[in-house]
Design a protein around this motif. Sequence first.
Motif, short mmCIF file in Angstrom:
data_model
loop_
_atom_site.label_atom_id
_atom_site.label_comp_id
_atom_site.label_asym_id
_atom_site.label_seq_id
_atom_site.Cartn_x
_atom_site.Cartn_y
_atom_site.Cartn_z
N THR A 72 0.85 -1.18 0.00
CA THR A 72 0.00 0.00 0.00
C THR A 72 0.88 1.23 0.00
O THR A 72 1.66 1.44 0.94
N PRO A 73 0.79 2.08 -1.02
CA PRO A 73 1.63 3.27 -1.06
C PRO A 73 1.18 4.31 -0.05
O PRO A 73 -0.02 4.53 0.13
N ASP A 74 2.16 4.94 0.60
CA ASP A 74 1.85 6.12 1.40
C ASP A 74 1.58 7.29 0.47
O ASP A 74 0.71 8.11 0.71
N LYS A 75 2.38 7.34 -0.64
CA LYS A 75 2.25 8.45 -1.56
C LYS A 75 2.87 8.08 -2.90
O LYS A 75 3.92 7.46 -2.96
N ILE A 76 2.19 8.46 -3.97
CA ILE A 76 2.72 8.35 -5.33
C ILE A 76 2.59 9.73 -5.96
O ILE A 76 1.50 10.30 -6.00
N LYS A 99 7.74 9.42 -8.13
CA LYS A 99 8.35 9.27 -6.81
C LYS A 99 7.30 8.63 -5.93
O LYS A 99 6.15 9.07 -5.91
N ALA A 100 7.69 7.58 -5.24
CA ALA A 100 6.71 6.88 -4.41
C ALA A 100 7.31 6.47 -3.08
O ALA A 100 8.49 6.15 -2.99
N LYS A 101 6.48 6.51 -2.07
CA LYS A 101 6.85 6.00 -0.74
C LYS A 101 5.93 4.82 -0.48
O LYS A 101 4.70 5.00 -0.40
N ILE A 102 6.54 3.64 -0.41
CA ILE A 102 5.76 2.41 -0.29
C ILE A 102 6.38 1.54 0.79
O ILE A 102 7.42 0.88 0.55
N PRO A 103 5.82 1.52 1.98
CA PRO A 103 6.38 0.69 3.04
C PRO A 103 6.45 -0.77 2.63
O PRO A 103 5.50 -1.31 2.06
N GLY A 104 7.61 -1.39 2.86
CA GLY A 104 7.78 -2.82 2.59
C GLY A 104 8.19 -3.15 1.17
O GLY A 104 8.43 -4.31 0.85
N ALA A 105 8.28 -2.15 0.29
CA ALA A 105 8.65 -2.42 -1.10
C ALA A 105 10.16 -2.31 -1.27
O ALA A 105 10.79 -1.40 -0.75
N ASP A 106 10.73 -3.25 -2.02
CA ASP A 106 12.15 -3.14 -2.38
C ASP A 106 12.23 -2.54 -3.77
O ASP A 106 11.25 -2.51 -4.54
N ASP A 139 11.18 6.17 -2.54
CA ASP A 139 11.72 6.80 -1.34
C ASP A 139 11.90 5.75 -0.27
O ASP A 139 11.02 4.92 -0.05
N GLU A 140 13.01 5.79 0.36
CA GLU A 140 13.31 4.80 1.40
C GLU A 140 12.90 5.32 2.75
O GLU A 140 12.84 6.44 3.03
#
Length: 140
Positions: A72-76, A99-106, A139-140
């Motif tokens: 689930t993305p926090d932000k795209i 640019k995306a912040k996605i918890p758990g994604a490598d 984004d990490e």
Amino acid sequence: MKKTASAVWTGEVKTGKGSISTETGVLRDAPYGFKARFEDGPGTNPEELIGAAHAGCFSMALSMMLGKENLTPDKIETTASVTLDPDALEITTIHLDVKAKIPGADAATFQRIATAAKEGCPVSKVLKGARITMEAKLDE
């Protein structure tokens, strides 16, 4: 499902003016014209609207495809740059900056899914005559 938009144009191409409206009313008589398209004039233009549609479609497709992998993305954030060749009157390229912040994604998973979203979103499919490129950053 069918969505509609309309345009009205008056006058010749360089000095005339137009307005664009959408079924939802988000755009209602939004001005567009030659100066907004080929110079730095006020109003919108078809390439800008195509860019907005492509950025929105891609972002939704990416979110959907991430969800299929339990991400689930926090932000795209997506910016679509649409290049028009004014001599050929042809859209030659569309570049997506993502640019995306996605918890758990490598990074590898993100790139794979982003590429699939670029190829699979309905607006990408309808614009396949243009060269569509992308730079996607997680984004990490």
